[in-house]
Scaffold this motif. Structure first.
Motif, PDB file in Angstrom:
ATOM      1  N   GLN A  18     -75.327  27.864 -26.818  1.00 50.10           N
ATOM      2  CA  GLN A  18     -76.346  28.775 -27.332  1.00 50.10           C
ATOM      3  C   GLN A  18     -75.785  30.091 -27.845  1.00 50.10           C
ATOM      4  O   GLN A  18     -76.270  30.616 -28.828  1.00 50.10           O
ATOM      5  CB  GLN A  18     -77.380  29.067 -26.243  1.00 50.10           C
ATOM      6  CG  GLN A  18     -78.298  27.919 -25.975  1.00 50.10           C
ATOM      7  CD  GLN A  18     -79.574  28.031 -26.774  1.00 50.10           C
ATOM      8  OE1 GLN A  18     -79.939  29.088 -27.209  1.00 50.10           O
ATOM      9  NE2 GLN A  18     -80.239  26.919 -26.963  1.00 50.10           N
ATOM     10  N   THR A  19     -74.776  30.661 -27.195  1.00 45.49           N
ATOM     11  CA  THR A  19     -74.290  31.983 -27.568  1.00 45.49           C
ATOM     12  C   THR A  19     -73.797  32.002 -29.005  1.00 45.49           C
ATOM     13  O   THR A  19     -74.233  32.813 -29.811  1.00 45.49           O
ATOM     14  CB  THR A  19     -73.168  32.417 -26.614  1.00 45.49           C
ATOM     15  OG1 THR A  19     -73.627  32.258 -25.284  1.00 45.49           O
ATOM     16  CG2 THR A  19     -72.781  33.852 -26.819  1.00 45.49           C
ATOM     17  N   SER A  35     -76.626  31.115 -31.433  1.00 46.45           N
ATOM     18  CA  SER A  35     -77.578  32.222 -31.574  1.00 46.45           C
ATOM     19  C   SER A  35     -77.043  33.255 -32.551  1.00 46.45           C
ATOM     20  O   SER A  35     -77.800  33.796 -33.369  1.00 46.45           O
ATOM     21  CB  SER A  35     -77.847  32.874 -30.218  1.00 46.45           C
ATOM     22  OG  SER A  35     -78.520  31.976 -29.381  1.00 46.45           O
ATOM     23  N   TRP A  74     -75.006  32.642 -35.023  1.00 47.26           N
ATOM     24  CA  TRP A  74     -75.124  32.021 -36.341  1.00 47.26           C
ATOM     25  C   TRP A  74     -76.564  32.102 -36.840  1.00 47.26           C
ATOM     26  O   TRP A  74     -76.832  32.487 -37.977  1.00 47.26           O
ATOM     27  CB  TRP A  74     -74.640  30.584 -36.255  1.00 47.26           C
ATOM     28  CG  TRP A  74     -74.707  29.797 -37.533  1.00 47.26           C
ATOM     29  CD1 TRP A  74     -74.751  30.277 -38.817  1.00 47.26           C
ATOM     30  CD2 TRP A  74     -74.754  28.387 -37.638  1.00 47.26           C
ATOM     31  NE1 TRP A  74     -74.812  29.231 -39.713  1.00 47.26           N
ATOM     32  CE2 TRP A  74     -74.809  28.061 -39.020  1.00 47.26           C
ATOM     33  CE3 TRP A  74     -74.741  27.349 -36.711  1.00 47.26           C
ATOM     34  CZ2 TRP A  74     -74.855  26.756 -39.479  1.00 47.26           C
ATOM     35  CZ3 TRP A  74     -74.778  26.043 -37.181  1.00 47.26           C
ATOM     36  CH2 TRP A  74     -74.839  25.760 -38.545  1.00 47.26           C
ATOM     37  N   ALA A  75     -77.522  31.750 -35.980  1.00 48.94           N
ATOM     38  CA  ALA A  75     -78.929  31.793 -36.362  1.00 48.94           C
ATOM     39  C   ALA A  75     -79.339  33.210 -36.762  1.00 48.94           C
ATOM     40  O   ALA A  75     -80.098  33.396 -37.725  1.00 48.94           O
ATOM     41  CB  ALA A  75     -79.801  31.282 -35.217  1.00 48.94           C
ATOM     42  N   GLU A  76     -78.835  34.191 -36.029  1.00 44.87           N
ATOM     43  CA  GLU A  76     -79.166  35.590 -36.337  1.00 44.87           C
ATOM     44  C   GLU A  76     -78.666  35.982 -37.725  1.00 44.87           C
ATOM     45  O   GLU A  76     -79.392  36.588 -38.521  1.00 44.87           O
ATOM     46  CB  GLU A  76     -78.546  36.497 -35.274  1.00 44.87           C
ATOM     47  CG  GLU A  76     -78.850  37.959 -35.439  1.00 44.87           C
ATOM     48  CD  GLU A  76     -78.217  38.788 -34.335  1.00 44.87           C
ATOM     49  OE1 GLU A  76     -77.485  39.742 -34.668  1.00 44.87           O
ATOM     50  OE2 GLU A  76     -78.452  38.466 -33.148  1.00 44.87           O
ATOM     51  N   GLU A 134     -80.638  34.160 -40.467  1.00 47.01           N
ATOM     52  CA  GLU A 134     -81.954  34.764 -40.655  1.00 47.01           C
ATOM     53  C   GLU A 134     -81.844  36.071 -41.454  1.00 47.01           C
ATOM     54  O   GLU A 134     -82.667  36.343 -42.333  1.00 47.01           O
ATOM     55  CB  GLU A 134     -82.614  35.019 -39.301  1.00 47.01           C
ATOM     56  CG  GLU A 134     -84.048  35.475 -39.422  1.00 47.01           C
ATOM     57  CD  GLU A 134     -84.768  35.546 -38.083  1.00 47.01           C
ATOM     58  OE1 GLU A 134     -85.869  36.110 -38.075  1.00 47.01           O
ATOM     59  OE2 GLU A 134     -84.236  35.054 -37.071  1.00 47.01           O
ATOM     60  N   THR A 178     -72.394  40.427 -32.707  1.00 49.94           N
ATOM     61  CA  THR A 178     -73.458  40.133 -31.758  1.00 49.94           C
ATOM     62  C   THR A 178     -72.934  39.915 -30.340  1.00 49.94           C
ATOM     63  O   THR A 178     -73.704  39.907 -29.398  1.00 49.94           O
ATOM     64  CB  THR A 178     -74.243  38.873 -32.171  1.00 49.94           C
ATOM     65  OG1 THR A 178     -73.363  37.749 -32.150  1.00 49.94           O
ATOM     66  CG2 THR A 178     -74.851  39.045 -33.540  1.00 49.94           C
ATOM     67  N   GLN A 179     -71.621  39.714 -30.213  1.00 51.28           N
ATOM     68  CA  GLN A 179     -71.050  39.418 -28.910  1.00 51.28           C
ATOM     69  C   GLN A 179     -69.768  40.205 -28.722  1.00 51.28           C
ATOM     70  O   GLN A 179     -69.229  40.765 -29.662  1.00 51.28           O
ATOM     71  CB  GLN A 179     -70.747  37.922 -28.796  1.00 51.28           C
ATOM     72  CG  GLN A 179     -71.976  37.077 -28.980  1.00 51.28           C
ATOM     73  CD  GLN A 179     -71.598  35.631 -29.199  1.00 51.28           C
ATOM     74  OE1 GLN A 179     -70.971  35.047 -28.348  1.00 51.28           O
ATOM     75  NE2 GLN A 179     -71.980  35.083 -30.324  1.00 51.28           N
TER      76      GLN A 179
END
Length: 166
Positions: free
Chosen positions: A109-110, A113, A115-117, A120, A145-146
């Protein structure tokens, strides 16, 4: 997943021993398990005729044991790539109406997520195609993001440990 890992994976899934599989593809009883162990460990690579024999005995199509990276430009290479990702990363395909969705398990998920961010942001016009592509092609270097950390070498780590003990 390398070809040896694929052989071991499907052999275990089918509850076959190395010796049984080796004999089934034509190796002598005395060397069957050793030969299969060599292929599974990657110390030997099976030739195409052996790949066909393995495919027939194990009950998979030859592309399952692709000797090279699948050609994802072909439909067959594309789907076998997803099958490999399913085995390695736990994805699954789900049909919702007329659409097919690829669903990933929670352990990835990390990164997904992140990638999805970014995807978008691109779809919403917050970043350009060039920015989105730069993010994808340099991941994780430009991911904000991380917190990605480079792990120090064992030698450097031991040096710091020794300094702190003094």
């Amino acid at each position: 997943m390398a070809i040896g890992e694929r052989i071991r994976f499907i052999r275990n899934l089918r509850c076959m021993t190395q010796k049984w599989l080796g004999q089934a593809v034509g190796f002598p009883e005395k060397t069957a398990n050793v030969r299969m162990a060599q292929y599974e460990s990657g110390s030997r690579t099976p030739k195409e005729d052996l790949v066909r024999s393995l495919s027939n005995v194990i009950g998979v199509s030859p592309p399952f044991f692709a000797l090279k990276l699948p050609n994802i430009d072909s439909d067959l290479g594309f789907i076998h790539t997803f099958f490999s990702i399913e085995d390695m990363h736990g994805i699954r395909a789900e049909k919702q109406g007329d659409e097919v969705h690829i669903v990933f398990d929670g352990s990835k998920q990390t990164m997904l997520s992140a990638w999805a961010e970014q995807a978008e942001k691109y779809r919403n016009g917050e970043i350009s195609k060039e920015q989105y592509d730069r993010w994808r092609y340099t991941f994780p270097a430009e991911d904000t993001t991380q917190c990605w950390v480079k792990v120090p070498s064992r030698k450097l780590s031991e040096l710091f440990t020794n300094l702190s003990e003094e």
